[in-house]
Design a protein around this motif. Structure first.
Motif, PDB file in Angstrom:
ATOM      1  N   PRO A 279       0.802  -1.233   0.000  1.00  0.00           N
ATOM      2  CA  PRO A 279       0.000   0.000   0.000  1.00  0.00           C
ATOM      3  C   PRO A 279       0.833   1.280   0.000  1.00  0.00           C
ATOM      4  CG  PRO A 279      -1.002  -1.609   1.459  1.00  0.00           C
ATOM      5  CD  PRO A 279       0.306  -2.195   1.014  1.00  0.00           C
ATOM      6  N   MET A 280       2.023   1.266   0.610  1.00  0.00           N
ATOM      7  CA  MET A 280       2.830   2.494   0.657  1.00  0.00           C
ATOM      8  C   MET A 280       3.735   2.646  -0.557  1.00  0.00           C
ATOM      9  SD  MET A 280       1.672   4.110   3.198  1.00  0.00           S
ATOM     10  CE  MET A 280       2.796   5.493   2.981  1.00  0.00           C
ATOM     11  N   THR A 281       4.072   1.552  -1.222  1.00  0.00           N
ATOM     12  CA  THR A 281       4.978   1.671  -2.370  1.00  0.00           C
ATOM     13  C   THR A 281       4.243   1.686  -3.711  1.00  0.00           C
ATOM     14  OG1 THR A 281       5.268  -0.744  -2.549  1.00  0.00           O
ATOM     15  CG2 THR A 281       6.797   0.468  -1.102  1.00  0.00           C
ATOM     16  N   ALA A 282       2.987   1.270  -3.725  1.00  0.00           N
ATOM     17  CA  ALA A 282       2.229   1.218  -4.979  1.00  0.00           C
ATOM     18  C   ALA A 282       1.991   2.624  -5.517  1.00  0.00           C
ATOM     19  CB  ALA A 282       0.899   0.507  -4.753  1.00  0.00           C
ATOM     20  N   SER A 283       1.842   2.718  -6.817  1.00  0.00           N
ATOM     21  CA  SER A 283       1.430   3.991  -7.414  1.00  0.00           C
ATOM     22  C   SER A 283      -0.054   4.209  -7.144  1.00  0.00           C
ATOM     23  CB  SER A 283       1.678   3.979  -8.919  1.00  0.00           C
ATOM     24  OG  SER A 283       0.793   3.070  -9.564  1.00  0.00           O
ATOM     25  N   ALA A 284      -0.499   5.462  -7.288  1.00  0.00           N
ATOM     26  CA  ALA A 284      -1.926   5.754  -7.095  1.00  0.00           C
ATOM     27  C   ALA A 284      -2.766   4.977  -8.102  1.00  0.00           C
ATOM     28  CB  ALA A 284      -2.166   7.251  -7.232  1.00  0.00           C
ATOM     29  N   GLU A 285      -2.245   4.812  -9.327  1.00  0.00           N
ATOM     30  CA  GLU A 285      -2.973   4.068 -10.351  1.00  0.00           C
ATOM     31  C   GLU A 285      -3.103   2.585  -9.971  1.00  0.00           C
ATOM     32  OE1 GLU A 285      -1.534   7.801 -11.904  1.00  0.00           O
ATOM     33  OE2 GLU A 285      -0.485   6.163 -10.899  1.00  0.00           O
ATOM     34  N   GLN A 286      -2.069   2.031  -9.380  1.00  0.00           N
ATOM     35  CA  GLN A 286      -2.144   0.648  -8.920  1.00  0.00           C
ATOM     36  C   GLN A 286      -3.151   0.492  -7.786  1.00  0.00           C
ATOM     37  OE1 GLN A 286       2.044   0.116  -8.059  1.00  0.00           O
ATOM     38  NE2 GLN A 286       2.352  -1.178  -9.873  1.00  0.00           N
ATOM     39  N   ILE A 287      -3.179   1.469  -6.883  1.00  0.00           N
ATOM     40  CA  ILE A 287      -4.151   1.422  -5.794  1.00  0.00           C
ATOM     41  C   ILE A 287      -5.567   1.494  -6.352  1.00  0.00           C
ATOM     42  CG2 ILE A 287      -5.073   2.750  -3.841  1.00  0.00           C
ATOM     43  CD1 ILE A 287      -2.164   3.376  -3.097  1.00  0.00           C
ATOM     44  N   LEU A 288      -5.782   2.347  -7.360  1.00  0.00           N
ATOM     45  CA  LEU A 288      -7.104   2.441  -7.983  1.00  0.00           C
ATOM     46  C   LEU A 288      -7.486   1.115  -8.626  1.00  0.00           C
ATOM     47  CD1 LEU A 288      -9.558   4.131  -8.877  1.00  0.00           C
ATOM     48  CD2 LEU A 288      -8.247   4.784 -10.899  1.00  0.00           C
ATOM     49  N   SER A 289      -6.589   0.516  -9.367  1.00  0.00           N
ATOM     50  CA  SER A 289      -6.883  -0.761 -10.028  1.00  0.00           C
ATOM     51  C   SER A 289      -7.174  -1.856  -9.015  1.00  0.00           C
ATOM     52  CB  SER A 289      -5.703  -1.179 -10.919  1.00  0.00           C
ATOM     53  OG  SER A 289      -5.526  -0.270 -11.982  1.00  0.00           O
ATOM     54  N   ALA A 290      -6.364  -1.920  -7.960  1.00  0.00           N
ATOM     55  CA  ALA A 290      -6.573  -2.936  -6.934  1.00  0.00           C
ATOM     56  C   ALA A 290      -7.892  -2.710  -6.209  1.00  0.00           C
ATOM     57  CB  ALA A 290      -5.406  -2.922  -5.948  1.00  0.00           C
ATOM     58  N   SER A 291      -8.217  -1.461  -5.961  1.00  0.00           N
ATOM     59  CA  SER A 291      -9.475  -1.140  -5.290  1.00  0.00           C
ATOM     60  C   SER A 291     -10.665  -1.519  -6.157  1.00  0.00           C
ATOM     61  CB  SER A 291      -9.522   0.351  -4.950  1.00  0.00           C
ATOM     62  OG  SER A 291     -10.760   0.701  -4.378  1.00  0.00           O
ATOM     63  N   ASN A 292     -10.592  -1.215  -7.449  1.00  0.00           N
ATOM     64  CA  ASN A 292     -11.691  -1.569  -8.353  1.00  0.00           C
ATOM     65  C   ASN A 292     -11.918  -3.070  -8.397  1.00  0.00           C
ATOM     66  OD1 ASN A 292     -12.144   1.101  -9.010  1.00  0.00           O
ATOM     67  ND2 ASN A 292     -10.926   1.037 -10.889  1.00  0.00           N
TER      68      ASN A 292
END
Length: 514
Positions: A279-292
């Motif tokens: 969660p701290m090293t991921a990009s914001a785009e990766q967090i969005l994709s994982a959240s979706n």
């Protein structure tokens, strides 16, 4: 949520060598000149907190570093990271009215660095003491941006008010966080951002011509939910004097608690492993994709954390723990019509009636009179919005503040045939007077828009939306009546009054609109 990507039909601000300049507490701001107002200005993309990136991800908003340099506020900032959730909605709506979906509005990029606000001031003279209206956008707490074309503040500002539109973190970045199950660990970052923006307004708005003691917060859908949440939130005390809630109320239904947020964050962290990230090293785009992928059904929004939001909203309401504010609140006639699945209307209606026995006789009457689809639309609208909204209005009516309720019933040409009716978000282009070319707009729509712009600004000015046009909008706290807004405006009893009374004995669900 913003449901219409609309373009205001008014003159654009101009950039020239004589940029309006405001010397405020936090910084000096250079904006865009406004031809219609010699002393006015439009200021875009003003930062109100430090970028919530790097070590500040999933942290409360932090003060900006002051370097003494003027802030050039002539361009909108990127929206908070969100994907195409709202853009796709716009495209679908435009297509319903016969327009090209490719014309749907898009933000000026997306970023994790997104804590910015915009100001429309008709008189940026220090201490002009104009009323201030702070707009909080909707979008299910996972989409939307502060400068959607629907939200152009110029027409409201022409009524002699200052309009401010703010951003806040969305989705997993706004309402989850590590160690969420632990007491005193922050979770509600999106709501903290809203509070930080209101604190910025308190510090700086007088330099833009605004009166910090006369601030109205207003919003639609998740923005209206945010308004209601701020009313019951201790940390927001003293930051506003009035509030306008457009198609809210569902914020008073049961909210997620710490355990729910902790489970959501664990699912997000597990999904991020697919990217080889944390969660701290991921990009914001990766967090969005994982959240979706992992949190498609998670109910983003304020979490009962025992601190910022100390209790469930209904408990706060029952205990009278509210920030006193003049209130205008309302709904549209057909909030849920567009969300109904035609294939399941009959079974959904039967299931609803079975789980709400106290309301069953009324529902049977309505079904015989209006048919299943219209009935299901009305009972969902009542349960999710009208009834909890009326409960908030009742709670604020016990004090010295004024309360006004509206029911927006206008159906545009083509909206009924498109299965929309007076849909969720339909009032937005009337409030801001932003009617796009693809949106069928006639003389009646223009008259309604003129009324709503003036009434909203008058409420912000005085706490009373009446401005002497011959139709009295009755104070709900004095009469129990509402104002029905359509081609003809008239006072009446609340349309769901009996249904809300029946639902009191049944309880409410936790679903909310998109």
């Amino acid at each position: 949520m913003a449901l219409l990507g609309l373009v205001a039909a008014c003159a654009s601000p101009v950039a020239n060598d004589n940029l309006p300049e405001v010397v405020a507490t936090d910084a000096t701001y250079q904006g865009l000149s406004w031809p219609e107002f010699e002393n006015g200005g439009i200021f875009r993309g003003i930062p109100f907190a430090a970028p919530p990136t790097g070590s500040l991800r999933w942290q409360p908003p932090q003060p900006l570093h002051k370097d003494g340099k003027p802030v050039v506020a002539t361009r909108y900032a990127p929206a908070c990271i969100q994907g195409d959730y709202i853009v796709d909605w716009y495209a679908s709506l435009i297509e319903s009215f016969g327009g090209g979906p490719e014309t749907a509005a898009r933000p000026h990029g997306e970023s994790e660095d997104c804590l910015y606000l915009n100001i429309w001031s008709p008189d940026a003279t220090p201490d002009a003491d104009l009323p201030v209206m702070v707009w909080i956008h909707g979008g299910s707490y996972k989409g939307g941006w502060s400068y959607e074309p629907n939200y152009d503040g110029r027409k409201l500002a022409e009524q002699g008010v200052i309009v401010v539109s703010i951003a806040y973190r969305l989705g997993a970045l706004g309402f989850l966080g590590p160690n969420a199950a632990q007491d005193d660990v922050p979770i509600n970052f999106g709501t903290m951002d809203q509070i930080a923006a209101l604190q910025w307004v308190q510090r700086n708005i007088s330099a833009f011509g605004g009166d910090p003691s006369n601030v109205t917060i207003f919003g639609e859908s998740a923005g209206a939910s945010s308004v209601g949440t701020l009313i019951i939130m201790p940390a927001a005390k003293g930051l506003f004097e009035r509030a306008i809630s457009q198609s809210g109320g569902f914020e008073l239904l049961p909210r997620p608690e710490r355990e729910d947020a902790a489970t959501g964050f664990d699912k997000l962290a597990a999904a991020l492993e697919a990217f080889g990230a944390s969660p701290m090293t991921a990009s914001a785009e990766q967090i969005l994709s994982a959240s979706n992928a992992a949190l498609a059904d998670y109910d983003f929004g304020p979490v009962v954390d025992g601190g910022l939001l100390p209790q469930q909203p209904t408990d706060r309401l029952a205990a009278g723990k509210l920030n006193a504010a003049d209130l205008m609140i309302g709904t549209n006639r057909d909030e849920w019509l567009m969300y109904l699945d035609p294939a399941t209307i009959e079974t959904d209606l039967a299931d609803w009636t079975q789980t709400h026995p106290a309301a069953a006789p009324l529902v049977e009457e309505m079904t015989a009179k209006f048919g299943p689809a219209a009935t299901l639309d009305q009972i969902e609208t009542a349960e999710q919005m009208r009834c909890p909204g009326q409960a908030l209005a009742d709670a604020l009516s016990t004090g010295s503040k004024s309360v006004y309720i509206y029911e927006f019933n206008r159906v545009r040409t083509g909206a009924l045939e498109a299965g929309l009716g007076s849909y969720h978000g339909a009032e937005l282009p009337y409030v801001f007077d932003t009617h796009d070319d693809w949106l069928p707009t006639d003389a009646v729509d223009r008259r309604i828009s003129e009324f709503m712009v003036r009434a909203w600004a008058q409420f912000a000015r005085t706490g009373d939306p009446n401005f002497g046009d011959g139709v009295i909008w009755p104070a709900y706290n004095e009469t129990g009546d509402v104002l029905k807004i359509d081609e003809v405006r008239e006072p009446a009893r609340p349309v769901s009054e009996n249904l809300c009374a029946a639902l009191e004995a049944t309880g409410m669900t936790t679903r909310k609109p998109e």
